[in-house]
Design an enzyme around this catalytic site. Structure first.
Site, PDB file in Angstrom:
ATOM      1  N   VAL A   1      66.937 -16.881  30.668  1.00 22.02           N
ATOM      2  CA  VAL A   1      66.701 -15.490  30.259  1.00 22.02           C
ATOM      3  C   VAL A   1      66.324 -14.595  31.441  1.00 22.02           C
ATOM      4  CG1 VAL A   1      65.312 -13.978  28.777  1.00 22.02           C
ATOM      5  CG2 VAL A   1      66.100 -16.197  27.909  1.00 22.02           C
TER       6      VAL A   1
ATOM      7  N   LYS B   1      51.293  -9.154  20.563  1.00 31.21           N
ATOM      8  CA  LYS B   1      51.433  -8.095  21.586  1.00 31.21           C
ATOM      9  C   LYS B   1      52.844  -7.517  21.531  1.00 31.21           C
ATOM     10  CE  LYS B   1      52.332  -9.207  25.989  1.00 31.21           C
ATOM     11  NZ  LYS B   1      53.475  -8.499  26.575  1.00 31.21           N
ATOM     12  N   ASN B   2      53.836  -8.375  21.451  1.00 34.09           N
ATOM     13  CA  ASN B   2      55.218  -7.893  21.563  1.00 34.09           C
ATOM     14  C   ASN B   2      55.769  -7.305  20.268  1.00 34.09           C
ATOM     15  OD1 ASN B   2      55.022  -8.606  24.192  1.00 34.09           O
ATOM     16  ND2 ASN B   2      56.311 -10.431  24.044  1.00 34.09           N
TER      17      ASN B   2
ATOM     18  N   ARG C   1      46.179  -9.274  29.785  1.00 30.65           N
ATOM     19  CA  ARG C   1      47.222  -8.420  29.185  1.00 30.65           C
ATOM     20  C   ARG C   1      47.738  -9.010  27.885  1.00 30.65           C
ATOM     21  NH1 ARG C   1      52.133  -7.423  32.664  1.00 30.65           N
ATOM     22  NH2 ARG C   1      52.620  -6.416  30.713  1.00 30.65           N
TER      23      ARG C   1
ATOM     24  N   ARG D   1      55.511  -2.093  32.018  1.00 29.60           N
ATOM     25  CA  ARG D   1      56.921  -1.712  31.899  1.00 29.60           C
ATOM     26  C   ARG D   1      57.346  -1.547  30.444  1.00 29.60           C
ATOM     27  NH1 ARG D   1      57.079  -4.912  35.088  1.00 29.60           N
ATOM     28  NH2 ARG D   1      58.578  -3.905  36.344  1.00 29.60           N
TER      29      ARG D   1
ATOM     30  N   ASP E   1      59.035 -17.061  27.098  1.00 28.66           N
ATOM     31  CA  ASP E   1      57.592 -16.852  27.297  1.00 28.66           C
ATOM     32  C   ASP E   1      56.807 -18.151  27.138  1.00 28.66           C
ATOM     33  OD1 ASP E   1      57.448 -13.520  25.785  1.00 28.66           O
ATOM     34  OD2 ASP E   1      58.191 -14.240  27.705  1.00 28.66           O
TER      35      ASP E   1
ATOM     36  N   LEU F   1      71.096  -1.465  29.379  1.00 29.15           N
ATOM     37  CA  LEU F   1      71.531  -1.611  27.972  1.00 29.15           C
ATOM     38  C   LEU F   1      70.811  -0.596  27.069  1.00 29.15           C
ATOM     39  CD1 LEU F   1      71.758  -5.501  27.785  1.00 29.15           C
ATOM     40  CD2 LEU F   1      73.630  -3.839  28.036  1.00 29.15           C
TER      41      LEU F   1
ATOM     42  N   ARG G   1      64.293  -6.618  35.783  1.00 30.77           N
ATOM     43  CA  ARG G   1      64.000  -5.873  34.551  1.00 30.77           C
ATOM     44  C   ARG G   1      64.820  -4.587  34.414  1.00 30.77           C
ATOM     45  NH1 ARG G   1      59.132  -8.236  32.735  1.00 30.77           N
ATOM     46  NH2 ARG G   1      59.767  -7.594  30.656  1.00 30.77           N
ATOM     47  N   PRO G   2      66.136  -4.671  34.519  1.00 29.62           N
ATOM     48  CA  PRO G   2      66.961  -3.460  34.375  1.00 29.62           C
ATOM     49  C   PRO G   2      66.917  -2.933  32.949  1.00 29.62           C
ATOM     50  CG  PRO G   2      68.352  -5.398  34.354  1.00 29.62           C
ATOM     51  CD  PRO G   2      66.951  -5.877  34.652  1.00 29.62           C
ATOM     52  N   ILE G   3      67.372  -1.689  32.760  1.00 27.34           N
ATOM     53  CA  ILE G   3      67.397  -1.139  31.392  1.00 27.34           C
ATOM     54  C   ILE G   3      68.739  -0.480  31.100  1.00 27.34           C
ATOM     55  CG2 ILE G   3      64.882  -0.738  31.284  1.00 27.34           C
ATOM     56  CD1 ILE G   3      65.719   2.319  31.676  1.00 27.34           C
TER      57      ILE G   3
ATOM     58  N   CYS H   1      59.581  -6.960  38.648  1.00 29.02           N
ATOM     59  CA  CYS H   1      58.240  -7.568  38.624  1.00 29.02           C
ATOM     60  C   CYS H   1      58.429  -9.028  39.058  1.00 29.02           C
ATOM     61  CB  CYS H   1      57.630  -7.499  37.236  1.00 29.02           C
ATOM     62  SG  CYS H   1      58.501  -8.558  36.068  1.00 29.02           S
TER      63      CYS H   1
HETATM   64  C1  EPZ Z   1      60.546  -8.653  25.984  1.00 27.05           C
HETATM   65  O1  EPZ Z   1      60.779  -8.106  27.272  1.00 27.05           O
HETATM   66  C2  EPZ Z   1      59.126  -9.174  26.003  1.00 27.05           C
HETATM   67  N1  EPZ Z   1      58.190  -8.065  26.245  1.00 27.05           N
HETATM   68  C3  EPZ Z   1      58.979 -10.231  27.093  1.00 27.05           C
HETATM   69  O2  EPZ Z   1      57.665 -10.756  26.995  1.00 27.05           O
HETATM   70  C4  EPZ Z   1      59.968 -11.365  26.782  1.00 27.05           C
HETATM   71  O3  EPZ Z   1      59.891 -12.322  27.839  1.00 27.05           O
HETATM   72  C5  EPZ Z   1      61.380 -10.790  26.713  1.00 27.05           C
HETATM   73  O4  EPZ Z   1      61.431  -9.750  25.710  1.00 27.05           O
HETATM   74  C6  EPZ Z   1      62.412 -11.849  26.339  1.00 27.05           C
HETATM   75  O5  EPZ Z   1      62.055 -12.452  25.133  1.00 27.05           O
HETATM   76  C7  EPZ Z   1      57.870  -7.252  25.211  1.00 27.05           C
HETATM   77  O6  EPZ Z   1      58.340  -7.411  24.099  1.00 27.05           O
HETATM   78  C8  EPZ Z   1      56.898  -6.154  25.507  1.00 27.05           C
HETATM   79  P1  EPZ Z   1      64.767  -8.302  27.520  1.00 27.05           P
HETATM   80  P2  EPZ Z   1      62.124  -7.225  27.540  1.00 27.05           P
HETATM   81  O7  EPZ Z   1      65.197  -6.886  27.632  1.00 27.05           O
HETATM   82  O8  EPZ Z   1      62.435  -6.398  26.357  1.00 27.05           O
HETATM   83  C9  EPZ Z   1      67.937  -8.707  30.967  1.00 27.05           C
HETATM   84  C10 EPZ Z   1      55.578 -11.400  27.783  1.00 27.05           C
HETATM   85  O9  EPZ Z   1      55.258 -12.365  28.476  1.00 27.05           O
HETATM   86  N2  EPZ Z   1      68.301  -7.317  30.677  1.00 27.05           N
HETATM   87  O10 EPZ Z   1      65.151  -9.111  26.346  1.00 27.05           O
HETATM   88  O11 EPZ Z   1      61.975  -6.573  28.860  1.00 27.05           O
HETATM   89  C11 EPZ Z   1      66.575  -8.787  31.649  1.00 27.05           C
HETATM   90  O12 EPZ Z   1      66.709  -8.551  33.039  1.00 27.05           O
HETATM   91  C12 EPZ Z   1      56.793 -10.584  28.134  1.00 27.05           C
HETATM   92  O13 EPZ Z   1      54.982 -11.040  26.719  1.00 27.05           O
HETATM   93  C13 EPZ Z   1      69.399  -6.774  31.315  1.00 27.05           C
HETATM   94  O14 EPZ Z   1      70.056  -7.443  32.113  1.00 27.05           O
HETATM   95  O15 EPZ Z   1      63.189  -8.417  27.674  1.00 27.05           O
HETATM   96  C14 EPZ Z   1      66.136 -10.173  31.353  1.00 27.05           C
HETATM   97  O16 EPZ Z   1      66.707 -11.049  32.308  1.00 27.05           O
HETATM   98  C15 EPZ Z   1      57.411 -11.032  29.448  1.00 27.05           C
HETATM   99  N3  EPZ Z   1      69.731  -5.484  31.076  1.00 27.05           N
HETATM  100  C16 EPZ Z   1      66.731 -10.449  29.972  1.00 27.05           C
HETATM  101  O17 EPZ Z   1      67.740  -9.448  29.756  1.00 27.05           O
HETATM  102  C17 EPZ Z   1      69.018  -4.700  30.215  1.00 27.05           C
HETATM  103  O18 EPZ Z   1      69.389  -3.536  30.031  1.00 27.05           O
HETATM  104  C18 EPZ Z   1      65.731 -10.350  28.856  1.00 27.05           C
HETATM  105  O19 EPZ Z   1      65.216  -9.037  28.866  1.00 27.05           O
HETATM  106  C19 EPZ Z   1      67.900  -5.262  29.579  1.00 27.05           C
HETATM  107  C20 EPZ Z   1      67.559  -6.571  29.810  1.00 27.05           C
END
Ligand code: EPZ
Length: 423
Positions: A332, A22-23, A402, A94, A310, A127, A123-125, A118
């Site tokens: 994480v 999926k990811n 999902r 998201r 995960d 970065l 889930r900020p963005i 969620c």
């Molecule tokens: C991806 O989410 C995966 N989803 C998640 O899988 C997975 O848990 C996660 O990576 C970590 O491995 C998909 O690939 C679709 P991140 P993503 O940005 O990209 C913080 C599942 O179960 N962060 O690496 O959203 C954030 O808040 C899902 O399949 C910031 O602080 O993960 C989190 O605490 C759940 N600022 C951490 O980083 C930012 O700008 C990891 O987030 C971005 C992220």
């Protein structure tokens, strides 16, 4: 609401074939927008999130042919694309944010209403946006205050970008935007997940020039044009890990086919610490929980190649019944212990303190009505239900749909006593 009824099951035995990731497939589907030509993606899992991504690409104006009976999706993003992602799709998933970089590069603009936090975190963005601004995008601050990403850009220009946290999504969005930017982009402290390597392989097949994907420094040389390609998605390492735990927790012996053990080194190491026999063969990976007593171990989640967040809740299911106490530290996400309350309803007696969960272990769990609080936690409570006395009724199973293709069928084929009750 649909639910699962899970009864105490004997040891799971037999074979399971892992579906596509999926990811990996979600960012790859977003990346198809970087060309007007047709791309064909194979080994696509039949999941709700894939359907939402198909609908999103269609809503932007791409032609999408979903042949999920053959696990194939064709995308033809030719012609004028819209630049706004509909909120009703974004709020369902998201990961819709993954189209941000490709859409901005393709149309010069991207407008996405953010769904906000969620169950597992805010889930900020920031970065993702930091990277796009470094490449020359303008993000409207007034819109951002209203939770809307409204990005505009002329020609994007390569830059050096440092990620404060190795965010998977930010790494993927920036790589996609940098592929056709002018000049070279160096992405430092990048996420190293296998799904990023699969995305880079897809993009390089399209004609991109990406080096270092899978390490903490990725170099992207911008190119003028990308082409449509055919690509097989890598297997889902989290689904594989979930089924490996299903053999361990029920003391069974299963052969996990179509998985890449190198993508799960941390999980395999932890299973072995618990006494589970894991044997890599040409046929697949044999996971045998029947040989030794299952004992506890400690787990700390980290960005790849560390123990994957995960897998935290599925692995915790095992630790609730393993012999001895254990500590699980979630580094994480800031709120990824929602499943603890569900395990405790089954008698696990787990205590949490901040990022740590203390699991006494050695419990005989009891079936109870539980909730899937996120897709991995949903799988985790099903695993616990397989060894709990009596019946475990799992609700909110749309979360599980999902991320796990044919979850009930695959478990039943291994001997699990599980039933899906639809409305
Ligand atoms: C991806 O989410 C995966 N989803 C998640 O899988 C997975 O848990 C996660 O990576 C970590 O491995 C998909 O690939 C679709 P991140 P993503 O940005 O990209 C913080 C599942 O179960 N962060 O690496 O959203 C954030 O808040 C899902 O399949 C910031 O602080 O993960 C989190 O605490 C759940 N600022 C951490 O980083 C930012 O700008 C990891 O987030 C971005 C992220």
């Amino acid at each position: 609401m649909a639910k699962f009824l899970v009864q105490k099951s004997g040891p799971l035995n037999g074979e399971v074939v892992i579906s596509g990731s999926k990811n990996a497939v979600l960012p790859i589907m977003a990346a198809t927008l970087l060309t007007e030509e047709k791309s064909i993606i194979k080994d696509v899992p039949a999941l709700r999130d894939v359907d939402v991504m198909c609908d999103l690409l269609k809503s932007l104006g791409a032609e999408v042919n979903k042949k999920l009976d053959e696990n194939t999706v064709e995308v033809v993003p030719s012609g004028e694309l819209k630049f706004e992602a509909p909120f009703d799709l974004v709020k369902m998933m998201r990961a819709s944010i993954l189209v941000l970089g490709a859409l901005l590069l393709r149309t010069g603009r991207a407008l996405i209403h953010l769904p906000g936090g969620c169950a597992i975190g805010e889930r900020p963005i920031e970065l993702h946006l930091k990277g796009l601004k470094a490449l020359g995008a303008e993000i409207d601050p007034a819109q951002l205050d209203k939770g809307i990403v409204d990005a505009k850009a002329g020609k994007l220009k390569g830059s050096t970008i440092y990620l404060d946290f190795p965010s998977v999504g930010a790494t993927e969005v920036i790589i996609m935007a940098a592929c056709r930017a002018e000049g070279t982009t160096i992405l430092e402290n990048a996420a190293q997940e296998p799904e990023i390597v699969d995305l880079a392989n897809f993009l390089n097949k399209m004609g991109a020039k990406i080096k270092g994907a899978g390490t903490d420094t990725v170099k992207i040389e911008g190119v003028e044009k990308l082409h449509g390609v055919e690509h097989h998605v890598i297997p889902d390492r989290i689904e594989a890990g979930t089924f490996m735990v299903s053999a361990a927790i029920t003391r069974g012996r299963i052969l996990v086919k179509n998985m890449l053990p190198d993508h799960l080194k941390a999980v395999i190491a932890k299973l072995r610490e618990c006494g589970v026999v894991v044997e890599v063969t040409d046929e697949g990976v044999i996971v045998d929980g029947s040989v030794n007593k299952i004992v506890s171990t400690d787990v700390k989640t980290l960005p790849y190649p560390g123990f994957p967040t995960d897998m935290q809740s599925p692995f915790m299911a095992l630790l609730t019944v393993a012999d001895g106490p254990s500590i699980v530290i979630e580094t994480v996400f800031e709120n990824r212990f929602m499943h603890v309350a569900e395990f405790n309803r089954m008698g696990a007696n787990i205590k949490t303190e901040g990022k740590a969960a203390i699991i006494p272990g050695g419990k005989q769990l009891k079936g109870a009505p539980v909730v899937a609080t996120d897709l991995r936690a949903g799988a985790a409570v099903v695993l616990a239900g397989l060894v709990a006395e009596g019946t475990t009724e799992v609700s909110q199973i749309y979360h599980i749909d999902r991320g796990y293709e044919n979850f009930v069928e695959k478990l039943k084929n291994l001997g699990a006593n599980i039933l899906r009750i639809d409305d």
